[in-house]
Design an enzyme around this catalytic site. Structure first.
Site, PDB file in Angstrom:
ATOM      1  CB  ALA A  85      21.782  35.213  84.287  1.00 21.57           C
ATOM      2  NE  ARG A 129      16.524  38.820  78.464  1.00 23.05           N
ATOM      3  CZ  ARG A 129      17.504  39.386  77.672  1.00 23.05           C
ATOM      4  NH1 ARG A 129      18.521  38.799  78.551  1.00 23.05           N
ATOM      5  NH2 ARG A 129      18.123  40.754  77.607  1.00 23.05           N
ATOM      6  CG  HIS A 137      29.047  39.313  78.960  1.00 25.87           C
ATOM      7  ND1 HIS A 137      27.246  38.479  77.966  1.00 25.87           N
ATOM      8  CD2 HIS A 137      29.076  39.761  76.983  1.00 25.87           C
ATOM      9  CE1 HIS A 137      27.275  38.473  77.062  1.00 25.87           C
ATOM     10  NE2 HIS A 137      27.900  38.858  76.419  1.00 25.87           N
ATOM     11  CB  CYS A 182      42.384  54.620  86.077  1.00 27.06           C
ATOM     12  SG  CYS A 182      41.924  55.930  85.038  1.00 27.06           S
ATOM     13  CB  CYS A 197      46.104  56.495  84.953  1.00 26.41           C
ATOM     14  SG  CYS A 197      45.870  55.574  86.247  1.00 26.41           S
ATOM     15  CB  CYS A 217      45.111  59.647  87.869  1.00 24.98           C
ATOM     16  SG  CYS A 217      44.482  58.807  86.181  1.00 24.98           S
ATOM     17  CG  ASN A 247      16.644  27.509  80.449  1.00 22.37           C
ATOM     18  OD1 ASN A 247      15.328  28.576  80.752  1.00 22.37           O
ATOM     19  ND2 ASN A 247      17.545  28.598  79.614  1.00 22.37           N
TER      20      ASN A 247
HETATM   21  P1  NAD Z   1      18.705  35.374  81.214  1.00 21.16           P
HETATM   22  O1  NAD Z   1      17.953  36.662  82.044  1.00 21.16           O
HETATM   23  O2  NAD Z   1      18.559  36.408  79.198  1.00 21.16           O
HETATM   24  O3  NAD Z   1      18.111  34.137  80.883  1.00 21.16           O
HETATM   25  C1  NAD Z   1      18.438  33.289  81.906  1.00 21.16           C
HETATM   26  C2  NAD Z   1      17.951  32.333  81.564  1.00 21.16           C
HETATM   27  O4  NAD Z   1      18.595  31.102  82.626  1.00 21.16           O
HETATM   28  C3  NAD Z   1      16.380  32.286  81.232  1.00 21.16           C
HETATM   29  O5  NAD Z   1      16.017  30.963  80.527  1.00 21.16           O
HETATM   30  C4  NAD Z   1      16.066  30.965  82.428  1.00 21.16           C
HETATM   31  O6  NAD Z   1      14.897  30.452  82.159  1.00 21.16           O
HETATM   32  C5  NAD Z   1      17.577  29.948  82.584  1.00 21.16           C
HETATM   33  N1  NAD Z   1      17.251  30.046  83.879  1.00 21.16           N
HETATM   34  C6  NAD Z   1      17.402  30.296  85.467  1.00 21.16           C
HETATM   35  N2  NAD Z   1      17.197  29.712  86.004  1.00 21.16           N
HETATM   36  C7  NAD Z   1      17.794  28.666  86.487  1.00 21.16           C
HETATM   37  C8  NAD Z   1      18.954  27.933  86.430  1.00 21.16           C
HETATM   38  N3  NAD Z   1      18.796  26.985  88.064  1.00 21.16           N
HETATM   39  N4  NAD Z   1      19.464  26.307  85.766  1.00 21.16           N
HETATM   40  C9  NAD Z   1      19.098  26.913  84.488  1.00 21.16           C
HETATM   41  N5  NAD Z   1      18.658  27.448  84.122  1.00 21.16           N
HETATM   42  C10 NAD Z   1      17.860  28.723  84.845  1.00 21.16           C
HETATM   43  O7  NAD Z   1      20.406  35.080  81.135  1.00 21.16           O
HETATM   44  P2  NAD Z   1      21.368  35.218  79.799  1.00 21.16           P
HETATM   45  O8  NAD Z   1      20.696  34.661  79.160  1.00 21.16           O
HETATM   46  O9  NAD Z   1      22.761  34.925  80.539  1.00 21.16           O
HETATM   47  O10 NAD Z   1      21.738  37.163  79.153  1.00 21.16           O
HETATM   48  C11 NAD Z   1      22.196  38.168  80.857  1.00 21.16           C
HETATM   49  C12 NAD Z   1      22.616  38.806  80.088  1.00 21.16           C
HETATM   50  O11 NAD Z   1      22.753  39.476  81.617  1.00 21.16           O
HETATM   51  C13 NAD Z   1      23.918  37.874  79.933  1.00 21.16           C
HETATM   52  O12 NAD Z   1      25.195  39.221  78.739  1.00 21.16           O
HETATM   53  C14 NAD Z   1      25.010  38.116  81.344  1.00 21.16           C
HETATM   54  O13 NAD Z   1      26.337  38.614  81.480  1.00 21.16           O
HETATM   55  C15 NAD Z   1      23.979  39.390  82.259  1.00 21.16           C
HETATM   56  N6  NAD Z   1      23.846  38.917  83.715  1.00 21.16           N
HETATM   57  C16 NAD Z   1      24.932  38.196  84.070  1.00 21.16           C
HETATM   58  C17 NAD Z   1      24.748  37.546  85.581  1.00 21.16           C
HETATM   59  C18 NAD Z   1      25.622  37.227  86.371  1.00 21.16           C
HETATM   60  O14 NAD Z   1      26.994  37.282  86.329  1.00 21.16           O
HETATM   61  N7  NAD Z   1      25.224  36.697  87.406  1.00 21.16           N
HETATM   62  C19 NAD Z   1      23.397  37.812  86.076  1.00 21.16           C
HETATM   63  C20 NAD Z   1      22.685  38.682  85.428  1.00 21.16           C
HETATM   64  C21 NAD Z   1      22.634  39.012  84.159  1.00 21.16           C
HETATM   65 ZN    ZN Z   2      44.113  56.875  87.431  1.00 18.94          ZN
END
Ligand code: NAD
Ligand code: ZN
Length: 241
Positions: free
Chosen positions: A24, A36, A121, A129, A132, A152, A213
């Site tokens: 994320a 997080r 993910h 759906c 169907c 449907c 990170n």
């Molecule tokens: P997480 O939220 O657990 O962790 C995000 C991490 O990214 C943290 O460690 C944070 O310090 C770091 N971070 C934040 N901004 C940053 C940047 N600019 N550069 C580098 N690092 C940065 O995310 P995760 O580990 O992907 O787990 C969360 C789950 O939630 C995943 O399964 C994901 O599918 C889902 N999710 C997806 C999205 C999306 O699609 N954009 C958004 C939120 C959550």
């Molecule tokens: Zn359907």
């Protein structure tokens, strides 16, 4: 960071099979909150934590509440690829990047043009759906209210892997194959807290493990380079050659 980015440049220059593993945090610079970070979803006030609302049991027992949260917090139709996504596209075009393994569901790597993307993910752009099997785009979720329904009458479910569900086996196989064959693995923007996705980086046996990170992660001690900063800011400075 400047000194570290110079080292990252050298690693990328030498890399022949670079793989990027992200979460994320790769999309926060596109305006999508992560879970997080300090201003992530975990630190906002909801009746339930995100992994409860985004679980399969919650989806089937409280679909209205699920879709309310999902539309408000997981769908960002106006988000666009940032410097990190764009640089990864350049690296793929140059034949240096062999794959992106992402936990994100926002589709931004594909929007940036990358083809070699393993969306562990799933994606918000595909929906099915439950009755169907008819496929729908994101519009079906955005242009409906409450629980989206198929013609449907069946419930339309996003093709995203909810907590409690299994990952697609072919996506896992492809992702783990690329990671195991990589000479450089860049792990960025992930807390490495979500399993099984986080464990896939253990298949890496190459030379250079890079972590990008702002916060510490469990992979730092194994890394040959740790950049404590934002992935877009770091990748923006990389020259693809
Ligand atoms: P997480 O939220 O657990 O962790 C995000 C991490 O990214 C943290 O460690 C944070 O310090 C770091 N971070 C934040 N901004 C940053 C940047 N600019 N550069 C580098 N690092 C940065 O995310 P995760 O580990 O992907 O787990 C969360 C789950 O939630 C995943 O399964 C994901 O599918 C889902 N999710 C997806 C999205 C999306 O699609 N954009 C958004 C939120 C959550
Ligand atoms: Zn359907």
């Amino acid at each position: 960071m400047t000194h570290n980015v110079k080292t990252l440049q050298e690693i990328i220059d030498k890399g022949r099979r670079i793989v990027f593993f992200g979460g994320a945090g790769v999309s926060t610079e596109s305006g999508i909150p992560d879970f997080r970070s300090a201003d992530g979803l975990y630190n906002q006030k909801y009746a339930y934590p995100p992994e409860v609302i985004l679980s399969d049991t919650f989806f089937y027992s409280k679909p209205e509440e699920f879709f309310k949260f999902y539309r408000e917090k997981m769908i960002f139709p106006n988000a666009r690829p940032n410097a990190a996504h764009k640089k990864l596209f350049e690296l793929e075009q140059a034949g240096k990047l062999r794959g992106i393994v992402t936990q994100n569901i926002d589709g931004l790597h594909r929007m940036a043009g990358n083809r070699l993307v393993y969306e562990l993910h799933g994606t918000i752009y595909e929906n099915t759906c439950l009755n169907c099997g008819r496929k729908y785009g994101l519009d079906a979720i955005m242009n409906s209210e409450g629980v989206p329904r198929c013609e449907c009458g069946g419930v339309i479910k996003p093709d995203v892997v909810l907590y409690g569900e299994s990952l697609d086996k072919y996506t896992i196989m492809g992702a783990c194959r690329e990671i195991s064959q990589a000479d450089v693995l860049i792990v960025a923007g992930t807390s490495l807290a979500v399993q099984p996705a986080a464990s896939f980086i253990d298949y890496f046996g190459g030379r250079e493990l890079v972590v990008i990170n702002p916060d510490a992660t469990s992979a730092d001690e194994r890394a040959t380079l740790v950049i404590r900063g934002r992935v877009g800011e770091a990748m923006e400075k990389i020259v693809v050659r």
